[in-house]
Enzyme design. Structure first.
Site, PDB file in Angstrom:
ATOM      1  CB  SER A  25      -0.802   0.020   1.210  1.00  0.00           C
ATOM      2  OG  SER A  25      -1.637  -1.026   1.372  1.00  0.00           O
ATOM      3  CG  HIS A  55      -1.065  -1.270  -6.315  1.00  0.00           C
ATOM      4  ND1 HIS A  55      -1.079  -0.029  -5.854  1.00  0.00           N
ATOM      5  CD2 HIS A  55      -0.521  -1.909  -5.042  1.00  0.00           C
ATOM      6  CE1 HIS A  55      -0.576   0.057  -4.515  1.00  0.00           C
ATOM      7  NE2 HIS A  55      -0.573  -1.184  -3.995  1.00  0.00           N
ATOM      8  CG  HIS A  77      -4.395  -9.001   0.058  1.00  0.00           C
ATOM      9  ND1 HIS A  77      -4.448  -8.054  -0.954  1.00  0.00           N
ATOM     10  CD2 HIS A  77      -3.323  -8.345   0.791  1.00  0.00           C
ATOM     11  CE1 HIS A  77      -3.632  -7.142  -0.803  1.00  0.00           C
ATOM     12  NE2 HIS A  77      -2.883  -7.514   0.366  1.00  0.00           N
ATOM     13  CE1 TYR A  79      -8.391  -8.237   1.233  1.00  0.00           C
ATOM     14  CE2 TYR A  79      -6.325  -8.277   2.521  1.00  0.00           C
ATOM     15  CZ  TYR A  79      -6.949  -7.704   1.552  1.00  0.00           C
ATOM     16  OH  TYR A  79      -6.512  -6.697   1.177  1.00  0.00           O
ATOM     17  CD  GLU A  80      -7.558  -9.519  -2.876  1.00  0.00           C
ATOM     18  OE1 GLU A  80      -8.098  -8.863  -3.788  1.00  0.00           O
ATOM     19  OE2 GLU A  80      -6.335  -9.834  -2.704  1.00  0.00           O
ATOM     20  CB  ALA A 107      -0.210  -1.058   4.950  1.00  0.00           C
ATOM     21  CG  MET A 205      -5.063  -8.098   7.106  1.00  0.00           C
ATOM     22  SD  MET A 205      -6.404  -7.188   6.501  1.00  0.00           S
ATOM     23  CE  MET A 205      -6.898  -6.633   7.993  1.00  0.00           C
ATOM     24  CB  SER A 206       0.183  -8.878   2.927  1.00  0.00           C
ATOM     25  OG  SER A 206       0.938  -8.165   3.442  1.00  0.00           O
ATOM     26  CG  ASN A 229      -3.485   0.816  11.854  1.00  0.00           C
ATOM     27  OD1 ASN A 229      -3.326   0.380  10.543  1.00  0.00           O
ATOM     28  ND2 ASN A 229      -3.984   0.052  12.594  1.00  0.00           N
ATOM     29  CG  HIS A 241      -9.309   0.365   3.787  1.00  0.00           C
ATOM     30  ND1 HIS A 241      -8.182  -0.291   3.720  1.00  0.00           N
ATOM     31  CD2 HIS A 241      -9.225   0.904   2.262  1.00  0.00           C
ATOM     32  CE1 HIS A 241      -7.634  -0.282   2.507  1.00  0.00           C
ATOM     33  NE2 HIS A 241      -8.419   0.413   1.785  1.00  0.00           N
TER      34      HIS A 241
HETATM   35  N1  HPA Z   1      -4.335  -4.988  11.343  1.00  0.00           N
HETATM   36  C1  HPA Z   1      -4.012  -5.759  10.419  1.00  0.00           C
HETATM   37  N2  HPA Z   1      -3.765  -5.250   9.159  1.00  0.00           N
HETATM   38  C2  HPA Z   1      -3.393  -4.135   8.960  1.00  0.00           C
HETATM   39  C3  HPA Z   1      -3.528  -3.092  10.132  1.00  0.00           C
HETATM   40  C4  HPA Z   1      -4.133  -3.300  11.247  1.00  0.00           C
HETATM   41  O1  HPA Z   1      -4.218  -2.580  12.099  1.00  0.00           O
HETATM   42  N3  HPA Z   1      -3.187  -1.910   9.501  1.00  0.00           N
HETATM   43  C5  HPA Z   1      -2.914  -2.046   8.260  1.00  0.00           C
HETATM   44  N4  HPA Z   1      -2.903  -3.474   7.822  1.00  0.00           N
END
Ligand code: HPA
Length: 266
Positions: A25, A55, A77, A79-80, A107, A205-206, A229, A241
């Protein structure tokens, strides 16, 4: 896989990349100003056709400061709904193309309460909390062994190099352990406390599937997370998000500068 390699070699005139980069990201446009050859995932034999998040979903071949690099602009991913095979297939193709070093970016949320949004973190190790493993299934002995060692997935010399690159750039860099959870829901505060107790500094998540497969294939891995975050529960505010995307944009300049310098150094 051989037809993917043949197809790519034909399109790139046997470019033979030595370094692979997975652009996470906020980094997708790193390749914008490079002289490049781009191939859509959908055109490459064996690559999943749709649903690449973020992307374009392209393999981008370009020289960067004298290094031959293949960039993944967009990744698959778990999760997709993609299988682990789909998620990690591009890494196997990279191996067959001759890639020796893989730089994985992402990210992530800060689980370590001493870290801050927009910090960059060099990954020193990971926790696979996905509940599965990309190497499950018949083993391809041409790629790696059945029970591969994972004692140094993120090579210490690469960590040290990335650290000095950050220092040269005046970037206050973090180092820590990345935990992969499946998503797509963010974590609960209790899950984040558990992850901290388990030794995680960041959650995302990756990355872990690709890193496991790269290490299995004998590709050296460097991982860099952009902490977008505080993970759930570290502050009182709910996660969105949008916040993740905005923080990635704030960190983008440093992230791109670091990646550029690291590409020169490795
Ligand atoms: N948790 C999981 N995946 C993420 C987060 C998070 O807080 N921030 C960015 N990707």
């Amino acid at each position: 896989m051989q037809s993917a390699v043949d197809y790519i070699n034909e399109k790139t005139n046997n470019f033979q990349p030595e370094i692979g980069v997975i652009l996470g990201s906020g980094l997708g446009d790193f390749v914008d100003n490079l002289d490049k050859i781009s191939i859509s995932y959908g055109d490459i034999p064996g690559f999943q056709k749709s649903n690449v998040q973020g992307h374009a979903g392209k393999l981008v071949f370009a020289e960067y400061k004298g290094k031959r690099v293949v960039f993944m602009q967009g990744r698959y991913h778990f999760y997709e709904g993609h299988s682990m095979q789909t998620v990690t297939y591009p890494v196997k193709v990279m191996k067959k193309l001759g890639v020796k070093t893989l730089i994985v970016t992402n990210a992530a949320g800060a689980v370590n309460e001493n870290f801050n949004p927009a910090d960059l973190m060099i990954i020193t190790d990971h926790i696979n909390f996905l509940g599965t493993n990309p190497l499950i299934g018949p083993n391809d002995d041409s790629l790696g062994t059945r029970f591969p060692d994972m004692s140094e997935v993120y090579k210490k010399d690469l960590v040290a190099k990335a650290e000095s690159c950050a220092e040269e750039l005046g970037i206050n860099i973090r180092k820590g352990v990345y935990l992969a959870s499946t998503g797509p829901s963010y974590e609960t505060p209790t899950e984040v406390r558990m992850m901290r107790m388990m030794g995680a500094d960041a959650v995302g998540m990756s990355t872990v599937p690709e890193a496991i497969v790269a290490n299995y294939c004998g590709i050296k891995v460097l991982g860099i997370s952009c902490l977008t975050n505080y993970a759930s529960g570290i502050t009182d505010t709910p996660l969105t998000h949008k916040e993740v995307i905005e923080a990635a944009a704030v960190a983008k300049e440093n992230f791109q500068a670091l990646l550029g310098k690291v590409l020169e150094a490795v």
